[in-house]
Write a protein that holds these residues in place. Structure first.
Motif, short mmCIF file in Angstrom:
data_model
loop_
_atom_site.label_atom_id
_atom_site.label_comp_id
_atom_site.label_asym_id
_atom_site.label_seq_id
_atom_site.Cartn_x
_atom_site.Cartn_y
_atom_site.Cartn_z
N GLN A 71 0.82 -1.20 0.00
CA GLN A 71 0.00 0.00 0.00
C GLN A 71 0.86 1.26 0.00
O GLN A 71 0.44 2.30 -0.47
CB GLN A 71 -0.92 0.01 1.23
N ARG A 72 2.08 1.15 0.53
CA ARG A 72 3.00 2.28 0.57
C ARG A 72 4.16 2.02 -0.38
O ARG A 72 4.54 0.87 -0.60
CB ARG A 72 3.54 2.51 1.99
N PRO A 129 -2.47 -8.84 1.95
CA PRO A 129 -2.75 -7.53 1.38
C PRO A 129 -3.01 -7.59 -0.13
O PRO A 129 -2.55 -8.50 -0.82
CB PRO A 129 -1.48 -6.73 1.70
N GLY A 130 -3.72 -6.58 -0.61
CA GLY A 130 -4.01 -6.50 -2.04
C GLY A 130 -4.96 -7.58 -2.50
O GLY A 130 -5.80 -8.08 -1.73
#
Length: 774
Positions: free
Chosen positions: A378-379, A554-555
């Motif tokens: 995300q970052r 994540p994702g």
């Protein structure tokens, strides 16, 4: 050297100066008494040195949970020996590890640094690690004392737990390591324990650690953890880090002169510090070795590959592993950009990181086709190897004068604690490596006022640091990006003023939509005999300073796995993560290999495990929940974190988990035969069991023994590792610990009788005996 004579020769101010650091990772020398400056380094999975980013090249070992999954004290000792070599090569006296807090909840962000959820397993592995270091003259520092199982509000939270829970569970690993390996230092935690800061907890430090257990080493604060003067000095803390400055120094001198702290108390702290210096060769003369194997030497690479591959765990296998296929589709961002280590103070600069793509391709050649996966971050992160070249960082004074300029291998650096500290502005630049023009995401990361120049354009941005939390600045730095057409040879230059903690460049391809990535993966999977999908977590989830809010990948990684499994003939999932994740696709795939954070030799280790060149004989050290709701929350309420589960941590209180603590299939099958117990003073001393390898391959089994007493949670009381040839039968003797066959009720009392479980993990109990059966 004569420690008592040295103390007598120093006045109060000089004695007190020794008790606070001279720098971020160094202590003051005192030449008059022959005391050199002690050097310290973070080190649970590698010896980083003094720089927070971009420092010396050092070995990056597999993370602690992956090492612990061997369940092997001999290997833990070998790990300590490797770290001792690494420390000696850097002339470091004190390694800040191992981390022996427990996996209270799988949502904990820092679990990757800690061994397991079980206090006995954790303590035994830690003791061996400490011995490996200290037998080679390097101090170990077990941490963080104590009840430090939450990163949320970690500097202020109060862990609230009763004495029974504290004694039987959270103090136990420290008790084992102190009594069995006599560490030369122990680190006090950030948190409070029942409302009292760990750095000034007289009961736990003076009475239990130093008194009851006889600890004779140094109790050092976690970095910036100490907030008091007299209270911490009187509470048993010996060394405040870092320095210079802080709550001791002049304030401690004044407290002694005011009668708030006795000078004899200061003398005791100095005595312990000089003993540490003597043990590590800083109080006198030490000759450092010059023939230590380099981090990328053949001997190190073999060790680290074995450490990683042997601890990997086969969670599921419907016959597809070991891998034997002529066409393999290797899919996923983690296959290309494999995560070797977690985030925070454990992170360091490796000589290389072998990706899974490189490792499997080098082993299987043209049989492997590699396909990128969906985004997993995300970052934005700093650019990986080969994205930029001729990277340089330069620091400037307020007048514009150049203070220092260095070539860098990574396009980020710490703005404090290293060579850039104190600069008015910092410039980072690098030349983009491209064969033809391409649209790229280009930008900066880190708090401060930025000016970015690229492709003839100038961009200004201000990433404001509002809360002043160091963890936020160092571990979750904000970023700003813009999409730019970049040509070969273009140079990206960014300068920042008012920098906080970490600064760096961002340079990466423009992300493609998840649907496109999944479509490409599905097409590759259809054409292969086996699809190997590599998914996992990153240092955004597995990091110091922050806990997770979910166990989900994540994702769109779950969607990627499900789509590939629906299209492929056979599907293997490799999970590049240290801590549990949810697996909604588990029933759809043929095999799951839990790969952990495998360190610098990651890809070669995964390839060895997949093909069976090294058996992935690991057993889980954490219970895997089925859902987020099965995981305890690490989030405090009103500043307090009640340990409401008491002693029923992890598997002790689990019900219908996805995978039990101790689970692992390996690559052969096992039969357990007749078993018996022997007791000493009504405590189980040894369990004996007949074990047969019923498969066609040599294998390694971890024979686990649990006790299920009446009215108390089940607990691990012993285990042993057995290497057995195909078709062979051996008699296995499992030593059992008396330390977990007792309960705390104002003092230690015998544990009630119960059942003895001989198991391959609590989900696969093979033999059940009464505790008194012989």
């Amino acid at each position: 050297m004569d420690i008592e004579k040295a103390i007598t020769s120093l006045d109060l101010r000089r004695k007190v100066r020794l008790l606070t650091g001279s720098a971020l990772f160094a202590l003051w020398p005192e030449p008059e008494i022959g005391l050199a400056s002690l050097k310290l380094s973070d080190g649970p999975t590698g010896v980083r040195g003094a720089e927070l980013r971009g420092g010396v090249i050092a070995c990056v070992l597999p993370n602690a949970t992956l090492l612990a999954q061997h369940w092997d004290v001999a290997l833990a000792r070998e790990v300590g020996e490797v770290l001792a070599d690494e420390a000696a090569a850097q002339q470091v006296h004190v390694v800040l590890g191992p981390t022996i807090n427990l996996h209270r909840t799988p949502l904990g962000g820092r679990l990757f640094e800690a061994y397991s959820e079980d206090p006995l397993l954790t303590g035994a592995l830690a003791a061996a690690y400490v011995q490996g270091l200290q037998d080679n003259g390097i101090a170990a520092t077990p941490k963080h004392y104590v009840a430090n199982e939450s990163e949320t509000e970690r500097r202020t939270v109060s862990s609230v737990l009763n004495e029974k829970t504290l004694r039987e569970v959270y103090l136990l690993p420290f008790e084992i390591v102190v009594e069995d390996s006599s560490p030369w230092a122990i680190m006090a935690a950030y948190n409070k324990v029942n409302g009292i800061p760990a750095t000034e907890h007289t009961e736990l430090v003076e009475r239990v650690l130093k008194g009851e257990w006889g600890f004779d080493g140094v109790v050092v604060s976690d970095w910036f953890a100490t907030s008091s003067t007299a209270e911490s000095a009187n509470g048993g803390l010996d060394l405040v880090m870092p320095g210079p400055g802080g709550p001791w120094e002049d304030k401690l001198v004044a407290a002694v002169e005011a009668g708030e702290v006795a000078e004899s108390t200061v003398d005791d702290h100095v005595r312990r510090l000089l003993l540490l210096a003597s043990r590590t060769g800083a109080f006198g003369e030490r000759t450092w070795p010059t023939d230590v194997p380099a981090p990328d030497s053949a001997v190190r690479r073999e060790q680290l590959r074995r450490f990683a591959a042997g601890g990997m765990t086969v969670l599921k296998n419907d016959g597809v592993l070991p891998l034997n296929a002529s066409r393999v589709a290797l899919i996923g961002r983690h296959a290309i950009d494999t995560v070797a280590q977690g985030g925070g103070s454990a992170g360091l600069r490796p000589p290389h990181v072998v990706s899974v793509a490189d490792g499997l391709t080098s082993l299987l050649g043209d049989a492997v086709s590699v396909v990128d996966g969906v985004e997993v971050r995300q970052r934005h992160a700093a650019p990986g190897a080969g994205v930029l070249r001729d990277i340089r960082a330069t620091t400037f004074a307020a007048s514009g004068e150049v203070l220092a300029s260095r070539e860098m291998e990574v396009a980020e650096l710490a703005a404090f604690g290293g060579w850039a500290q104190g600069a008015a502005s910092i410039e980072v630049s690098g030349e983009v490596v491209l064969s033809e023009p391409a649209r790229m995401l280009v930008g900066v990361r880190g708090f401060g006022r930025w000016t970015l120049e690229v492709s003839g354009e100038q961009h200004d941005t201000h990433l404001a640091w509002a809360d002043g939390i160091v963890e936020e600045a160092l571990l979750k730095p904000p970023s700003w990006t813009t999409e730019v057409l970049v040509s070969p040879g273009d140079r990206i230059t960014a300068r920042v003023r008012e920098a906080a903690a970490l600064v760096g460049l961002i340079t990466q391809p423009v992300p493609r939509p998840p649907a496109d990535a999944i479509g490409a993966a599905v097409r590759a999977a259809r054409e292969a005999d086996v699809a190997v999908v590599v998914v996992g977590l990153t240092d955004e989830q597995e990091t110091e300073g922050f806990d997770k809010t979910t166990l989900a990948l994540p994702g769109e990684q779950d969607a990627l796995v499900a789509a590939v499994a629906a299209a492929a003939k056979r599907t293997v999932v490799v999970v590049n993560a240290a801590t549990p994740v949810l697996m909604p696709w588990l029933a759809q795939v043929d095999a799951v290999l839990w790969a952990g954070l495998p360190g610098q030799e990651a890809g070669d280790a995964v390839a060895a495990a997949l093909t069976g060149a090294i058996e992935p004989a690991g057993r889980l050290v954490t219970t895997f929940p089925r859902t987020d709701s099965q995981a305890l929350s690490p989030v405090p309420s009103d500043g307090s974190l009640p340990y409401t589960e008491g002693t029923a941590i992890g598997y002790r209180g689990a019900s219908d988990p996805l995978f039990w603590f101790g689970h692992g299939l390996g690559y052969t099958t096992w039969q357990y035969g007749e078993a018996s117990t022997s007791t000493v003073d009504d405590v189980i001393d040894t369990v004996s069991v007949r074990l047969t390898n019923t498969g066609e391959r040599q294998g390694r089994e971890v024979v686990q023994v649990y006790l299920r007493p009446e009215d108390e949670p089940v607990r691990l009381i012993g285990w042993t590792v057995a290497d057995v040839g195909a078709g062979q039968t051996v008699q296995v003797e499992v030593p059992c610990s008396a330390r977990v066959q007792r309960v705390w009720a104002g003092g230690w009392q015998p544990l009630p009788d119960g059942e003895v479980l001989i198991a391959r993990g609590l989900g696969d109990v093979r033999v059940t005996l009464r505790a008194d059966e012989g």
